[in-house]
Structure formats: structure tokens, C-alpha cells
Design an enzyme around this catalytic site. Sequence first.
Site, PDB file in Angstrom:
ATOM      1  N   LYS A  43       0.831  -1.194   0.000  1.00 30.47           N
ATOM      2  CA  LYS A  43       0.000   0.000   0.000  1.00 30.47           C
ATOM      3  C   LYS A  43       0.874   1.255   0.000  1.00 30.47           C
ATOM      4  CE  LYS A  43      -1.814   1.429   4.125  1.00 30.47           C
ATOM      5  NZ  LYS A  43      -1.297   1.867   5.421  1.00 30.47           N
ATOM      6  N   HIS A  50      -0.210  -5.875   5.818  1.00 30.68           N
ATOM      7  CA  HIS A  50       0.733  -6.535   6.734  1.00 30.68           C
ATOM      8  C   HIS A  50       0.041  -7.086   7.985  1.00 30.68           C
ATOM      9  CE1 HIS A  50       0.955  -2.692   8.962  1.00 30.68           C
ATOM     10  NE2 HIS A  50       1.454  -3.383   9.956  1.00 30.68           N
ATOM     11  N   LYS A  94       0.496 -10.960  10.622  1.00 30.02           N
ATOM     12  CA  LYS A  94       0.701 -11.034  12.075  1.00 30.02           C
ATOM     13  C   LYS A  94       0.179 -12.371  12.592  1.00 30.02           C
ATOM     14  CE  LYS A  94       0.214  -6.051  12.851  1.00 30.02           C
ATOM     15  NZ  LYS A  94       1.377  -5.501  13.546  1.00 30.02           N
ATOM     16  N   ASP A 104      -5.969   5.132   5.860  1.00 31.37           N
ATOM     17  CA  ASP A 104      -4.693   4.545   6.273  1.00 31.37           C
ATOM     18  C   ASP A 104      -4.900   3.245   7.055  1.00 31.37           C
ATOM     19  OD1 ASP A 104      -1.857   4.554   6.585  1.00 31.37           O
ATOM     20  OD2 ASP A 104      -2.073   5.344   8.617  1.00 31.37           O
ATOM     21  N   HIS A 128      -6.464  -2.593   7.241  1.00 33.18           N
ATOM     22  CA  HIS A 128      -6.239  -3.452   8.411  1.00 33.18           C
ATOM     23  C   HIS A 128      -7.517  -3.733   9.195  1.00 33.18           C
ATOM     24  CE1 HIS A 128      -2.325  -2.354   7.209  1.00 33.18           C
ATOM     25  NE2 HIS A 128      -2.194  -1.265   7.928  1.00 33.18           N
ATOM     26  N   LYS A 147      -4.261   7.948  16.065  1.00 34.65           N
ATOM     27  CA  LYS A 147      -2.869   8.230  16.451  1.00 34.65           C
ATOM     28  C   LYS A 147      -2.899   9.047  17.742  1.00 34.65           C
ATOM     29  CE  LYS A 147      -0.827   7.274  12.235  1.00 34.65           C
ATOM     30  NZ  LYS A 147      -0.111   5.993  12.195  1.00 34.65           N
TER      31      LYS A 147
HETATM   32  C1  BG6 Z   1       0.397   1.182   8.483  1.00 32.08           C
HETATM   33  C2  BG6 Z   1      -0.079   2.604   8.572  1.00 32.08           C
HETATM   34  O1  BG6 Z   1      -0.264   0.515   7.450  1.00 32.08           O
HETATM   35  O2  BG6 Z   1       0.143   0.530   9.724  1.00 32.08           O
HETATM   36  C3  BG6 Z   1       0.588   3.333   9.719  1.00 32.08           C
HETATM   37  O3  BG6 Z   1       0.222   3.273   7.342  1.00 32.08           O
HETATM   38  C4  BG6 Z   1       0.411   2.556  11.004  1.00 32.08           C
HETATM   39  O4  BG6 Z   1       0.068   4.642   9.860  1.00 32.08           O
HETATM   40  C5  BG6 Z   1       0.811   1.098  10.827  1.00 32.08           C
HETATM   41  O5  BG6 Z   1       1.217   3.164  11.999  1.00 32.08           O
HETATM   42  C6  BG6 Z   1       0.453   0.295  12.060  1.00 32.08           C
HETATM   43  O6  BG6 Z   1       1.015  -0.974  11.955  1.00 32.08           O
HETATM   44  P1  BG6 Z   1       1.384  -1.834  13.244  1.00 32.08           P
HETATM   45  O7  BG6 Z   1       1.876  -3.118  12.680  1.00 32.08           O
HETATM   46  O8  BG6 Z   1       2.437  -1.050  13.967  1.00 32.08           O
HETATM   47  O9  BG6 Z   1       0.134  -1.957  14.040  1.00 32.08           O
END
Ligand code: BG6
Length: 486
Positions: free
Chosen positions: A149, A179, A183, A236, A241, A335
Site C-alpha cells: 500500500k 501486513h 501477524k 490509512d 487493516h 494516532k
Molecule cells: C500502516 C499505517 O499501514 O500501519 C501506519 O500506514 C500505522 O500509519 C501502521 O502506523 C500500524 O502498523 P502496526 O503493525 O504497527 O500496528
Amino acid sequence: MNSVGATKPCSALLLFGATGDLAKRMLLPSLFALHDDGLIAKNLRIVGTARSEMSDADYRAFASDALAEYLPDDRKNKDQIRSFLDRLLYQPLDASAIDGFGALADKLGDISGGLSIFLSTAPSLFKATIAGLQSAGLTGDNVRIGLEKPLGNDLESSSAINDAVAQAFTEEQTFRIDHYLGKETVQNLMALRFANMMFEPLWNSTGIDHIEITVSETVGLEGRHGFYDDTGALRDMVQNHMLQLLALTAMEAPANLDATCVRDEKVKVLRSLRPVVADEMVRGQYRDGAVKGAVVKGYADDLGQDSDTETFVAIKAHVDNWRWKGVPFYLRTGKRLAERRSEIVIQFKSVPHNIFAERGGKLHANKLVIRLQPEEYVRLQVMAKEPGLDRNGVILREVPLDLSLSQAFSKSLNRIAYERLLLDLIEGDPTLFVRRDEVEAQWRWVDAIRQVWTDNEMATKSYGSGSWGPSAAIALTERDGVSWHE
Ligand code: BG6
């Protein structure tokens, strides 16, 4: 020749964006871990490419610095690092100009043993990159492509990217990365639901009152000013996710674990998402405050200008199908919140009748907390009687039935998501990658939300850094008699 579809390791990996932040922090350390554990073939060549002029030796030095910075100490084995660096080659490339791709193909050499490409690039370079790969013969049957992405910022731009990719690669050759699916704890969701008898009979509107999904972060902009301000929390985090977490939580049991079966079930959930109305969502933006004891600036100060981009979003979502009729899914992400935490909370319904009521016994409905990070556990809150003679009434208390995954599997290696995803890409297993119809269903829902924001001129509500978001996010659940799990 190695053909894609069947899972078969390839013999070359091409990394676009090889000098970027993701490569430094995640891709190189992950590839090293796979190398260190003997999980990738000895003859797998890794070719990095990016704009910077660098020799192979320069790139190895760059990678060596990245490993020094990001590998855990117990991974830092000098001999292993040296042999890993020997695999690395580098070819500078301006992806917007087609003529550089010939040299890239030369650098890759013989790809008849199969090539996997990891593409993380600015969306504006997608088309040119695919055309360049095609012109240099890097798109044949034995090539697969992993796409990182951002893949567009709405359905239209995402479809344009997918169309450009589809000119050169079939859907089976296309591995869209989210991603979160790499996990371990996210994959464990499927094990929890489908490898145990006890939850599934209750996993529906008869047994469940509501579900909460929280992905909270303490970090702010992290230097990604332009990208984040154009994107916002909805695109985002929710578009990808959080909707994947929702889909895994809500889907029917797949026939088996193969890519088609799992993704067929997820996409059915994504297509069942009801369009969200204005008063069932909240947009927020952090102002200054304190996170974990440290004073931090507000978003506009971080950004250096005023903006109405949301850094927080809370949504009451509905999955319109038989299983989930009347069960709200409360989603929130943001955030600069109080804690870094990803979790899914399943709030079961109360028992139909409290037989302890006349003796003063109060009941709380069972709750299943699936904590994905930073800790990894599954905790079921059950009611138990406090020991005693009960002369003054029965006292019932919630007691946790705890399954700490980190403890139960303390001997297993805790791998980062990209280790799994890179290995699956190299070996050609698409199960944990997102299919085009899933991405499009995700965008359709998200685009409709943004349209509601525009139509209703929904501005962001401010929240103090270090809090749990705007008070309106609390009101969103409280008016249904529900509290966020904190
Ligand atoms: C990313 C976002 O896809 O995922 C980020 O662009 C975010 O903004 C991140 O911080 C969070 O990933 P994780 O694995 O730290 O929960």
C-alpha cells in the site's frame, strides 16, 4: 519452468523501494531472518532497486547498517550477516523512464527459476513501473508481484492501479499486501474460531451483543507529513487493516485454508457491510497533550499547517447478513491515543434469566478479549461465585480465563509480519494476500463514508493527545448502553 499458482519457490527476488524506510525497518531484517533460519533457498538472489545511484557494495553497506539498527541483538550473527549481504545486488532505476528496465533485467539475469517482485512505490509510478517491467520481459508466467500500500486512495484510483497491474499479471500472480494478515495473532483468529468447538455455536446474533475492534497508536505523524495528510485514518487504517480484522472475525467457516476458500468468505462479509450514516461515525484530530508522560504537539503543529485530516475515526458498522443481524461492530483507530493496542472484544449477551438475583447476585455478560498487540492473549471473562457462606447474599465476580499466547508458545519464534509475507510471496502462497474483489469492496464502503463526510460537512473533533479520542466517540457507544473496553 516454475509456474505461479502452485506454491513453488522462485530463485530471484526484486525489491522496489530498496532504500526506503520499509526496506530498512522491515524488509531487510525479515529477509535476513529467513536467511538465518535457512528458510530461503541458498541460490535466491535479492536485487534491490531505487532511484539512488549505488553500487552493489554501497547497497550491502546500506543493508548492513539497517540490520545493525533494526535486528534484535540475538539475531546479530556476523557470519550469517556476511553471507546474507552476499546475496544482495543493486540496480539504480528511474522507474518513470522505460529505458532503465533493460539494465534491471540484465542485473537479474536468468529468471527462468521464477521471479518474485515486491513493489512499494508512489502510486504515480505504478503504471510506468508495470510498463517498464513488461518491456524488459519481467512479467512472464513465472513472475509474481507483491504490491504494498498505498494502492490508490479511492475505488477509482485503486481500480486504475489494479487495471495497470492486470495488463501484465493475472490475479493469481498478484499478491496485495496487508501486513496485518502477516501477524501471527491475526492468523490465530482463525484458529480460535475454527479449531475450537466452544465459540462457534455462539458466534452470531443469538450469542453476541456487539463487537469492538480497536487499533490505537501512540505515535503521531512520524515524518510522513504529505502522505498522511492526504490519506487520514480512515484510508490509512480502516480501509485495510481494520476491515480485514472485521472480515476474519465475522466470516463463515471456509471450506479449507486455501486462498480461494478463505478469500471467498472474507469478501462476502465485506460486501455485506451496510453504508454508514453520519451520526454513526466520528472523525477526530489530536491536539497537544501528553502521551505516556511525554508532552507532544498537536497535529497542526506536527504538520506545520492547519488541516482537517482525521487522525482518529470511530464507526458503528453493521454487517447485513443472517449471522450478524442486529449486532453492531464498533471500530475505532487513531494516532496519539492513550496506548498502543490492537484488540477485538466480543461482548456476549447476558444469560436469559439470573437465578442469583434474589440472593443479590449480579451478573455480567461474558466477554472475550482477543489482544493482538502489543501483548498477545485471549481472555474470557467468566462469572464465578466468591468463596464464602453467602449469609449476606451470593457474591458473583468476573474472573478471567486467560490464554497467554506469548507464554504458551514462549519457545516459538515470534516472527514479524513481513517474514511470513515475504516467504509466502517467494513461495507463491496467496492465502494471506488480499484479492482484488476484497480491496474493491473495502473501497466501496470507505468511499461511501467519505461521501457522507462531504455531504454533511463533517469536521474533525479535537481530542487531547494521550486520551482515547474525542468525547463523541464515547457517546457513540454510550448511547447504545455500551462502553469501549479500556
Ligand atoms: C500502516 C499505517 O499501514 O500501519 C501506519 O500506514 C500505522 O500509519 C501502521 O502506523 C500500524 O502498523 P502496526 O503493525 O504497527 O500496528
